[in-house]
Design an enzyme around this catalytic site. Structure first.
Site, PDB file in Angstrom:
ATOM      1  N   GLN A  37       0.893  -1.232   0.142  1.00  0.00           N
ATOM      2  CA  GLN A  37       0.186  -0.025  -0.095  1.00  0.00           C
ATOM      3  C   GLN A  37       0.945   1.234  -0.057  1.00  0.00           C
ATOM      4  OE1 GLN A  37      -3.366  -0.656   3.218  1.00  0.00           O
ATOM      5  NE2 GLN A  37      -1.525  -2.182   3.390  1.00  0.00           N
ATOM      6  N   ASP A  70       6.241   4.727  -1.416  1.00  0.00           N
ATOM      7  CA  ASP A  70       7.404   5.322  -1.105  1.00  0.00           C
ATOM      8  C   ASP A  70       8.638   4.939  -1.993  1.00  0.00           C
ATOM      9  OD1 ASP A  70       8.166   3.040  -0.014  1.00  0.00           O
ATOM     10  OD2 ASP A  70       7.649   3.899   2.013  1.00  0.00           O
ATOM     11  N   HIS A  99      -1.538   1.557  -4.264  1.00  0.00           N
ATOM     12  CA  HIS A  99      -1.895   2.936  -4.086  1.00  0.00           C
ATOM     13  C   HIS A  99      -1.265   3.971  -4.878  1.00  0.00           C
ATOM     14  CE1 HIS A  99      -4.012   1.645  -0.043  1.00  0.00           C
ATOM     15  NE2 HIS A  99      -4.922   1.481  -1.136  1.00  0.00           N
ATOM     16  N   CYS A 117      -0.961  14.188 -15.338  1.00  0.00           N
ATOM     17  CA  CYS A 117      -1.707  15.287 -15.538  1.00  0.00           C
ATOM     18  C   CYS A 117      -3.323  15.091 -15.230  1.00  0.00           C
ATOM     19  CB  CYS A 117      -1.698  15.709 -16.908  1.00  0.00           C
ATOM     20  SG  CYS A 117      -2.372  16.917 -17.636  1.00  0.00           S
ATOM     21  N   CYS A 153      -4.884  16.087 -19.334  1.00  0.00           N
ATOM     22  CA  CYS A 153      -4.728  14.886 -20.276  1.00  0.00           C
ATOM     23  C   CYS A 153      -4.357  13.635 -19.956  1.00  0.00           C
ATOM     24  CB  CYS A 153      -3.526  15.431 -21.333  1.00  0.00           C
ATOM     25  SG  CYS A 153      -1.886  15.246 -20.849  1.00  0.00           S
ATOM     26  N   CYS A 199       1.892  20.007 -16.504  1.00  0.00           N
ATOM     27  CA  CYS A 199       2.053  19.225 -17.284  1.00  0.00           C
ATOM     28  C   CYS A 199       2.729  19.877 -18.571  1.00  0.00           C
ATOM     29  CB  CYS A 199       0.757  18.251 -17.469  1.00  0.00           C
ATOM     30  SG  CYS A 199       0.804  17.343 -19.245  1.00  0.00           S
ATOM     31  N   GLY A 219       3.038  -4.304   8.942  1.00  0.00           N
ATOM     32  CA  GLY A 219       2.957  -3.099   9.255  1.00  0.00           C
ATOM     33  C   GLY A 219       1.690  -2.445   8.569  1.00  0.00           C
ATOM     34  N   SER A 267      -2.347  -1.460   9.363  1.00  0.00           N
ATOM     35  CA  SER A 267      -3.448  -1.247  10.285  1.00  0.00           C
ATOM     36  C   SER A 267      -4.613  -2.020   9.496  1.00  0.00           C
ATOM     37  CB  SER A 267      -3.887   0.277  10.542  1.00  0.00           C
ATOM     38  OG  SER A 267      -4.411   0.687   9.452  1.00  0.00           O
TER      39      SER A 267
HETATM   40  P1  OAD Z   1      -1.144   3.036   9.019  1.00  0.00           P
HETATM   41  O1  OAD Z   1      -0.531   3.970   9.349  1.00  0.00           O
HETATM   42  O2  OAD Z   1      -2.630   2.757   8.854  1.00  0.00           O
HETATM   43  O3  OAD Z   1      -0.681   1.712   9.916  1.00  0.00           O
HETATM   44  C1  OAD Z   1       0.536   1.522  10.208  1.00  0.00           C
HETATM   45  C2  OAD Z   1       0.637   0.237  10.863  1.00  0.00           C
HETATM   46  O4  OAD Z   1       1.850  -0.192  11.118  1.00  0.00           O
HETATM   47  C3  OAD Z   1      -0.005   0.127  12.535  1.00  0.00           C
HETATM   48  O5  OAD Z   1      -0.822  -0.930  12.662  1.00  0.00           O
HETATM   49  C4  OAD Z   1       1.107   0.136  13.148  1.00  0.00           C
HETATM   50  O6  OAD Z   1       0.904  -0.515  14.548  1.00  0.00           O
HETATM   51  C5  OAD Z   1       2.197  -0.618  12.486  1.00  0.00           C
HETATM   52  N1  OAD Z   1       3.486  -0.248  12.795  1.00  0.00           N
HETATM   53  C6  OAD Z   1       4.272   0.898  13.205  1.00  0.00           C
HETATM   54  N2  OAD Z   1       5.389   0.717  13.090  1.00  0.00           N
HETATM   55  C7  OAD Z   1       5.834  -0.528  12.787  1.00  0.00           C
HETATM   56  C8  OAD Z   1       7.179  -1.229  12.765  1.00  0.00           C
HETATM   57  N3  OAD Z   1       8.218  -0.961  12.909  1.00  0.00           N
HETATM   58  N4  OAD Z   1       7.072  -2.651  12.284  1.00  0.00           N
HETATM   59  C9  OAD Z   1       5.869  -3.292  12.171  1.00  0.00           C
HETATM   60  N5  OAD Z   1       4.662  -2.381  12.315  1.00  0.00           N
HETATM   61  C10 OAD Z   1       4.735  -1.185  12.496  1.00  0.00           C
HETATM   62  O7  OAD Z   1      -0.691   2.562   7.539  1.00  0.00           O
HETATM   63  P2  OAD Z   1      -1.529   1.674   6.463  1.00  0.00           P
HETATM   64  O8  OAD Z   1      -1.982   0.344   7.088  1.00  0.00           O
HETATM   65  O9  OAD Z   1      -0.297   1.398   5.385  1.00  0.00           O
HETATM   66  O10 OAD Z   1      -3.654   5.138   1.677  1.00  0.00           O
HETATM   67  O11 OAD Z   1      -2.475   2.551   5.759  1.00  0.00           O
HETATM   68  C11 OAD Z   1      -3.280   2.169   4.584  1.00  0.00           C
HETATM   69  C12 OAD Z   1      -3.541   3.206   3.963  1.00  0.00           C
HETATM   70  O12 OAD Z   1      -4.164   4.342   4.570  1.00  0.00           O
HETATM   71  C13 OAD Z   1      -2.183   3.949   3.139  1.00  0.00           C
HETATM   72  O13 OAD Z   1      -1.869   3.222   2.136  1.00  0.00           O
HETATM   73  C14 OAD Z   1      -2.881   5.168   2.718  1.00  0.00           C
HETATM   74  C15 OAD Z   1      -3.402   5.524   4.101  1.00  0.00           C
HETATM   75  O14 OAD Z   1      -4.434   6.486   4.112  1.00  0.00           O
HETATM   76  C16 OAD Z   1      -3.950   5.857   0.721  1.00  0.00           C
HETATM   77  O15 OAD Z   1      -3.206   7.038   0.748  1.00  0.00           O
HETATM   78  C17 OAD Z   1      -4.960   5.732  -0.247  1.00  0.00           C
END
Ligand code: OAD
Length: 240
Positions: A101, A104, A119, A127, A130, A148, A187, A189
């Site tokens: 997801q 980076d 994502h 753009c 276009c 663009c 890692g 949520s």
């Molecule tokens: P979150 O920020 O929601 O969750 C990060 C998770 O990583 C949490 O469950 C933490 O407990 C865990 N965590 C933190 N540090 C850690 C470590 N060192 N090792 C292991 N786990 C760790 O991030 P995502 O689940 O990626 O979407 O969020 C999903 C999507 O929501 C993202 O792709 C983005 C966001 O809004 C869009 O922008 C569409």
């Protein structure tokens, strides 16, 4: 009795096909803030309020300032031992699909060649007029919002809330989840869909679910093995 880490290590070792679903937590040890939790805030805005087409339509400069801040941070970040362990898994000769997801680019920089990016990619621009898309790694960008060649306003080539995921990427990711013998959930949520739906898809397909997270999540309930700890510390021990 085998402890949880030994059990997970054995499952990974014995599996011929493995998939991984990663989220912001895997990049936390590289210094990239996660979305949820205190470190995810930027100037008191919640990411959910900035990562939307509506926010961009209302104030493209504000949204770009947030992305500019993230590009600056991520541009200085290095892949960590968690990213590198997943690169070793790809190189191991097993069938391995990495679904992320994250936008980076740290998985590619760690050495993974086939990354399914649900994502999008922070280092690409698109753009809004276009539809052209191109790579742009400049930090900082000269002028916000960038434009663009056609004169249209450019946006980050990422998926925002309320927008569909790239269909091909999602389909290929679901196929890999369904076919995997083991799914590593690292890692995340596990609250953002459809990405999180890959977990039940894998489970229904018979995969063992191994969750690696510092905290409990909604995925913990379906996980067959829950490894509590930082990805950069736990993953290298699984992929030996
Ligand atoms: P979150 O920020 O929601 O969750 C990060 C998770 O990583 C949490 O469950 C933490 O407990 C865990 N965590 C933190 N540090 C850690 C470590 N060192 N090792 C292991 N786990 C760790 O991030 P995502 O689940 O990626 O979407 O969020 C999903 C999507 O929501 C993202 O792709 C983005 C966001 O809004 C869009 O922008 C569409």
């Amino acid at each position: 009795m085998e402890d949880e880490r030994e059990l997970a290590r054995r499952w990974v070792k014995e599996a011929k096909s493995i998939a991984a679903l990663t989220g912001a937590g895997i990049s936390a040890e590289s210094g990239v803030p996660t979305f949820r939790g205190e470190g995810g805030l930027w100037r008191n805005f919640r990411p959910e309020d900035l990562a939307t087409p509506e926010a961009f339509a209302t104030n493209p400069v504000l949204v770009w300032e947030w992305y500019q801040w993230r590009r600056e941070l991520i541009g200085k970040a290095e892949p960590n031992t968690g990213h590198k362990a997943l690169a070793r898994l790809e190189a191991s000769g097993k069938e391995f699909t990495l679904v992320t997801q994250n936008v980076d680019g740290l998985h590619e920089r760690a050495g993974n060649h086939r990354v399914r990016k649900l994502h999008g990619d922070l280092w690409r621009l698109r753009c809004t007029s276009c539809g052209a898309e191109w790579p742009d790694r400049r930090v900082p960008l000269a002028k916000l919002p960038p434009h663009c060649q056609c004169g249209g306003v450019a946006r980050p080539a990422v998926v925002w809330f309320g927008e569909p995921l790239p269909m091909e990427v999602l389909r290929a990711s679901a196929d890999a989840a369904e076919e995997a013998e083991v799914l590593l959930v690292v890692g995340t949520s596990a609250v953002v869909y459809p990405a999180a739906s890959l977990i039940p898809v894998a489970k229904r397909g018979g995969a063992k679910i191994i969750e690696i997270n510092t905290e409990e999540t909604p995925a913990s309930g379906v996980a067959d093995c829950r490894l509590r700890g930082a990805a950069g510390e736990v993953l290298p021990g699984l992929v030996t």
